[in-house]
Write an enzyme that holds these catalytic residues in place. Structure first.
Site, mmCIF file in Angstrom:
data_model
loop_
_atom_site.group_PDB
_atom_site.id
_atom_site.type_symbol
_atom_site.label_atom_id
_atom_site.label_comp_id
_atom_site.label_asym_id
_atom_site.label_seq_id
_atom_site.Cartn_x
_atom_site.Cartn_y
_atom_site.Cartn_z
ATOM 1 C CG ASP A 148 -1.801 1.171 1.354
ATOM 2 O OD1 ASP A 148 -2.316 1.634 0.316
ATOM 3 O OD2 ASP A 148 -1.983 1.672 2.480
ATOM 4 C CG ASP A 185 -1.444 7.778 1.594
ATOM 5 O OD1 ASP A 185 -0.709 8.741 1.851
ATOM 6 O OD2 ASP A 185 -2.144 7.712 0.566
#
Length: 245
Positions: A9, A11
């Protein structure tokens, strides 16, 4: 079990933005006299596309108000100075040097991905990037992770995913991948509750080790070592194939 690719991922995993994201949405809530709980943030903010956050938490606002918030968010993110999650750059460079396929799967838009990777000096380290524009359904739907695995030409069940949000963990698990959470110990419980195999605070405890190639097979082995994991012990030596030539 051998794993063949590692998916990240953005953030909260590659770039440390949780405080900035939390502050932004809490300020929006205060502006419109709403209150966001920790559960609201976990369920409807972290790992979600901004448009989905608006629909889930601010459905009472007009279309014009929502558009203004999206523009405000984009301006803030374009001006931000980003900082990587500790150890992630070293891990990505080690995986790239070992020719282990990696992918970035994020609810952020493509322009933010490019901005963040350029700032952190990580451009070119991901074989595949899947951003908000590439998905019809955002996390916790598994579409993004399934798409990344397909583009890497690997089954999702052979992928390890690093995620920081409950919705992201759910997406990874629904795709059939093994998921490792990335969060401080005090905030690990929500990730474990939805299926993270273990939770680590950052990547300083994750290392890559390469063995010498086996002559008869023409390939060595790569070992991803996850150090002392929080709450749930992870298999410390996960073997991935190392390409040669």
């Amino acid at each position: 079990m051998s794993y063949e690719a590692i998916l990240f991922d953005l953030d909260g995993v590659v770039v440390d933005t949780q405080l900035a994201v939390t502050t932004f949405w809490q300020q929006i809530a205060a502006r419109y006299r709403c209150e966001l709980t920790t559960e609201d943030l976990d369920r409807s903010v972290y790992g979600r596309r901004a448009s989905e956050t608006l629909e889930m938490l601010f459905a009472h606002l007009s279309g014009q108000q929502k558009d203004a918030i999206l523009q405000e968010l984009q301006a803030a993110e374009q001006q931000a100075v980003y900082q990587e999650v500790s150890g992630v750059g070293a891990l990505l460079r080690a995986l790239h040097a070992a020719q282990i396929p990696t992918a970035l799967v994020t609810s952020a838009q493509h322009w933010k991905v490019e901005t963040v990777l350029a700032q952190l000096g990580l451009a070119g380290l991901f074989a595949v990037q899947v951003s908000a524009e590439d998905m019809r359904r955002g996390k916790p739907d598994p579409e993004g992770y399934l798409r990344a695995a397909h583009l890497l030409k690997r089954p999702a069940s052979s992928c390890i995913v690093f995620e920081d949000a409950p919705g992201g963990v759910q997406a990874a698990r629904a795709a059939g991948a093994l998921c490792i959470g990335v969060r401080p110990e005090a905030l690990a419980s929500p990730l474990l509750a939805v299926g993270a195999r273990c939770v680590i605070p950052d990547f300083t405890m994750v290392t890559v080790q390469c063995s010498l190639p086996k002559v008869e097979q023409g390939a060595g082995a790569l070992t991803l070592c996850v150090g002392t994991a929080l709450h749930v012990p992870f298999v410390e030596r996960t073997v991935l194939p190392k390409r040669t030539g």
